[in-house]
Design an enzyme around this catalytic site. Structure first.
Site, short mmCIF file in Angstrom:
data_model
loop_
_atom_site.label_atom_id
_atom_site.label_comp_id
_atom_site.label_asym_id
_atom_site.label_seq_id
_atom_site.Cartn_x
_atom_site.Cartn_y
_atom_site.Cartn_z
N GLU A 113 0.94 -1.28 0.02
CA GLU A 113 0.11 -0.26 -0.14
C GLU A 113 0.73 1.28 0.20
O GLU A 113 2.02 0.97 0.34
CB GLU A 113 -0.96 0.03 0.89
CG GLU A 113 -1.53 -1.02 1.29
CD GLU A 113 -3.22 -1.08 2.38
OE1 GLU A 113 -3.76 -0.45 2.27
OE2 GLU A 113 -2.79 -2.53 2.99
N HIS A 227 -8.61 9.57 4.74
CA HIS A 227 -8.55 8.45 4.08
C HIS A 227 -8.24 9.95 2.53
O HIS A 227 -9.97 9.40 2.74
CB HIS A 227 -9.47 7.11 4.29
CG HIS A 227 -8.40 6.14 3.32
ND1 HIS A 227 -8.95 6.32 2.32
CD2 HIS A 227 -8.18 4.69 3.79
CE1 HIS A 227 -7.89 4.61 1.54
NE2 HIS A 227 -7.96 4.53 2.84
N HIS A 328 -10.47 9.08 8.70
CA HIS A 328 -10.88 7.57 8.44
C HIS A 328 -9.95 7.03 10.00
O HIS A 328 -10.01 5.87 10.07
CB HIS A 328 -9.89 7.38 7.57
CG HIS A 328 -9.52 5.73 7.67
ND1 HIS A 328 -10.57 5.18 7.23
CD2 HIS A 328 -8.18 5.31 7.07
CE1 HIS A 328 -10.08 3.32 6.77
NE2 HIS A 328 -9.02 3.70 7.17
N ARG A 363 -0.52 8.10 9.86
CA ARG A 363 -0.83 6.35 10.04
C ARG A 363 0.19 6.07 8.82
O ARG A 363 -0.77 6.03 7.85
CB ARG A 363 -1.53 5.59 10.55
CG ARG A 363 -1.56 4.49 10.42
CD ARG A 363 -2.70 3.80 11.54
NE ARG A 363 -3.85 4.25 10.13
CZ ARG A 363 -4.73 2.96 9.48
NH1 ARG A 363 -4.71 2.03 9.61
NH2 ARG A 363 -5.98 3.45 8.28
C1 LIG Z 1 -12.88 1.16 6.57
C2 LIG Z 1 -12.13 0.60 7.91
C3 LIG Z 1 -10.87 -0.05 7.01
C4 LIG Z 1 -9.35 -0.16 7.68
N1 LIG Z 1 -8.55 -0.95 7.17
C5 LIG Z 1 -7.57 -1.26 7.61
C6 LIG Z 1 -7.31 -2.40 7.44
O1 LIG Z 1 -6.59 -2.63 6.91
N2 LIG Z 1 -5.08 -2.20 8.11
C7 LIG Z 1 -5.39 -1.81 9.25
O2 LIG Z 1 -4.25 -1.98 9.43
N3 LIG Z 1 -6.21 -0.95 9.85
C8 LIG Z 1 -7.39 -0.61 8.92
N4 LIG Z 1 -8.32 0.08 9.85
C9 LIG Z 1 -8.38 0.59 11.18
C10 LIG Z 1 -8.42 -0.20 11.97
O3 LIG Z 1 -9.67 -1.01 11.44
C11 LIG Z 1 -8.72 0.28 13.17
O4 LIG Z 1 -7.60 1.58 13.44
C12 LIG Z 1 -8.28 0.07 14.39
O5 LIG Z 1 -9.29 -2.17 13.98
C13 LIG Z 1 -8.61 0.32 16.00
O6 LIG Z 1 -9.02 -1.35 16.49
P1 LIG Z 1 -9.29 -1.37 18.21
O7 LIG Z 1 -9.57 -2.04 18.62
O8 LIG Z 1 -8.81 0.02 18.53
O9 LIG Z 1 -10.90 -0.31 17.87
P2 LIG Z 1 -12.57 -0.59 17.01
O10 LIG Z 1 -12.28 -1.72 16.41
O11 LIG Z 1 -13.03 0.09 16.48
O12 LIG Z 1 -13.14 -0.94 18.48
C14 LIG Z 1 -14.36 0.04 19.57
C15 LIG Z 1 -14.62 -1.28 20.15
O13 LIG Z 1 -15.54 0.12 21.30
C16 LIG Z 1 -16.97 -0.08 21.36
N5 LIG Z 1 -17.12 0.94 22.08
C17 LIG Z 1 -17.12 2.15 21.74
N6 LIG Z 1 -17.12 2.97 22.91
C18 LIG Z 1 -17.62 2.67 23.58
C19 LIG Z 1 -18.38 2.94 24.90
N7 LIG Z 1 -18.48 4.14 25.51
N8 LIG Z 1 -18.50 1.21 26.37
C20 LIG Z 1 -18.45 0.43 25.49
N9 LIG Z 1 -18.62 -0.27 23.95
C21 LIG Z 1 -17.76 1.23 23.36
C22 LIG Z 1 -17.66 -0.55 20.24
O14 LIG Z 1 -18.47 -0.94 20.00
C23 LIG Z 1 -16.62 -1.60 19.93
O15 LIG Z 1 -16.10 -2.71 19.88
C24 LIG Z 1 -9.56 0.33 9.25
C25 LIG Z 1 -10.60 1.25 9.33
C26 LIG Z 1 -11.67 1.62 8.61
C27 LIG Z 1 -13.32 2.04 9.54
#
Ligand SMILES: Cc1cc2nc3c(=O)[nH]c(=O)nc-3n(C[C@H](O)[C@H](O)[C@H](O)COP(=O)(O)OP(=O)(O)OC[C@H]3O[C@@H](n4cnc5c(N)ncnc54)[C@H](O)[C@@H]3O)c2cc1C
Length: 424
Positions: A113, A227, A328, A363
């Site tokens: 990428e 993005h 993003h 990032r």
């Molecule tokens: C469309 C898209 C494509 C992407 N593609 C890539 C990729 O190819 N490669 C890569 O490395 N990254 C990618 N990313 C970024 C990556 O997916 C995220 O940065 C990463 O998965 C974040 O993980 P996380 O566990 O921190 O948060 P998330 O996966 O966002 O999880 C957050 C969690 O917290 C919960 N939550 C929120 N607020 C509360 C609350 N008050 N009480 C209880 N629960 C709560 C939500 O419901 C969820 O379960 C992409 C992002 C998007 C949006």
């Protein structure tokens, strides 16, 4: 109000929260709390893949690519940790059951990428996040020490004598006080406060609001990634993402005069800026992505993207696809050390909600799933070797207040604005 006692409470069920919970020793009683269903997280939406150091010779290159994309505002020590532990992170995911794409010889296949000087991204077709999360959800279901609370919203942490002793949540309409020795915030980024975002709208910086309320240190909160290529549709919904790996595999950007205006594989901030400038000068609401230049069959290599776009009436095998930049990713967040510790005792933050400093100002593509796995493991490691104290809630001192999303998103936006001025 119901009081529930745990060793560790994890808030958020994305890759960061799920890995942290799974890597905790099996003798710990763990609550995993999530706002909607387990799979309703940005992690599930990840398309392109997850970076990894291909071999020891790739270490310096991978570090340099990450620093270059981050405009050298990265914390070098945190980047080194992420890169050095990247193979271990991928192996953990494989052990949890993730079936990455492979070459004919059985070795991992890699894609490329923007910002990477070589292909070093492991992937599961164009739905890497979905397949990672499906495996983790299966493993979570098998673990008796992990109790899952879906449709449960965290409104605040519980602080007593300047220490975090748990989280205040509501499950449907019932108030719950989770009392715990350690609390992990893993609620993802803050995309939901933006109109144009690729994120789920319910992921709206709740941990950032909680940190602001409790004077927990934040870092670089104005470092927000836009993005370049979200699919343009004329509505207010979450924008569907067209992964950067589509450009990595050859797709080109065109303006309305069918002219290229940027090297498509520059880092995201540069490509986004170029698209926004074109939109501005052409006075249009989107520009064009031409996927016909992808050498592989896009229906096979990018089935999810192909089907989504095709269902809107545009055939990416022959038509131009309208794209627009969208919020993003949140590079900044709750300031943490190399083991996810925040400025408050007993409180950890991990994943997109945290700022380890690995991403700097921008990032590098596919580094966020990796950061979540590496640092999720480190948070668990730190807790596994700590002595867990037991706390009791003093109900007389405990004031409960629910997050007001309108007020918290306004406050978050103001904080972003002030931080931007600080960095100007
Ligand atoms: C469309 C898209 C494509 C992407 N593609 C890539 C990729 O190819 N490669 C890569 O490395 N990254 C990618 N990313 C970024 C990556 O997916 C995220 O940065 C990463 O998965 C974040 O993980 P996380 O566990 O921190 O948060 P998330 O996966 O966002 O999880 C957050 C969690 O917290 C919960 N939550 C929120 N607020 C509360 C609350 N008050 N009480 C209880 N629960 C709560 C939500 O419901 C969820 O379960 C992409 C992002 C998007 C949006």
């Amino acid at each position: 109000m119901k009081i529930l006692e745990y060793d560790v409470v994890v808030i958020g069920s994305g890759v960061a929260g799920s890995i942290s919970a799974l890597e905790l020793d099996g003798n710990k009683k763990v609550a995993l709390i999530t706002k909607k269903k387990l799979k309703d997280c940005n992690s599930y939406l990840a398309q392109g893949g997850i970076c990894t150091m291909r071999d020891d010779y790739d270490k310096d290159d991978f570090i340099n690519d990450t620093l270059k994309a981050g405009h050298n505002k990265n914390k070098l020590e945190a980047v080194k940790v992420m890169v050095e532990e990247s193979r271990d992170a991928i192996n953990s995911l494989i052990n949890y059951g993730v079936d990455f794409n492979k070459e004919e010889n059985g070795h991992l296949a890699y894609t490329k990428e923007g910002g990477h000087n070589k292909a070093r991204i492991a992937f599961c077709q164009d739905q890497t996040g979905k397949w990672i999360m499906e495996s983790l959800i299966q493993r979570l279901a098998e673990r008796e020490n992990i109790h899952i609370y879906e449709q449960c919203t965290c409104h605040d942490i519980i602080v007593q004598d300047s220490k975090c002793i748990g989280a205040y949540c509501t499950l449907h309409l019932e108030d719950l006080a989770f009392i715990s020795s350690k609390t992990i915030l893993a609620t993802g980024g803050l995309g939901g406060v933006y109109k144009n975002t690729t994120n789920f709208k319910h992921i709206q910086g709740d941990s950032i609001a909680i940190a602001l309320k409790n004077n927990i240190k934040l870092k670089d909160i104005s470092y927000i990634q836009i993005h370049p290529t979200a699919f343009y549709e004329d509505n207010d919904d979450r924008r569907f993402l067209i992964s950067e790996s589509v450009r990595g595999e050859g797709a080109l950007l065109f303006n309305h005069n069918k002219k290229r205006f940027i090297d498509e594989l520059q880092p995201r901030d540069i490509v986004s800026k170029a698209i926004l400038n074109q939109m501005d000068s052409e006075k249009v609401g989107y520009e064009w992505l031409d996927m016909t230049y992808v050498e592989q069959d896009i229906k096979v290599r990018f089935p999810n993207i192909y089907n989504y776009v095709k269902n809107t009436g545009i055939d990416p095998k022959k038509d131009l696809v309208p794209i627009v930049p969208a919020q993003h990713y949140t590079m900044g967040g709750i300031d943490v050390d190399l083991y996810g510790k925040t400025s408050m005792k007993n409180l950890y933050a991990v994943g997109e909600t945290a700022c380890t400093g690995v991403h700097g100002k921008n990032r590098l593509a596919s580094n966020s799933l990796l950061e979540s796995v590496v640092y999720g493991k480190r948070v668990a490691l730190d807790i596994n070797k700590s002595v867990l104290e037991k706390y009791y809630l003093n109900l007389n001192k405990f004031k409960k207040e629910k997050l007001n999303y309108d007020i918290s998103s306004k406050y978050i936006k103001e904080t972003i604005k002030n931080d931007r001025l600080l960095h100007a």
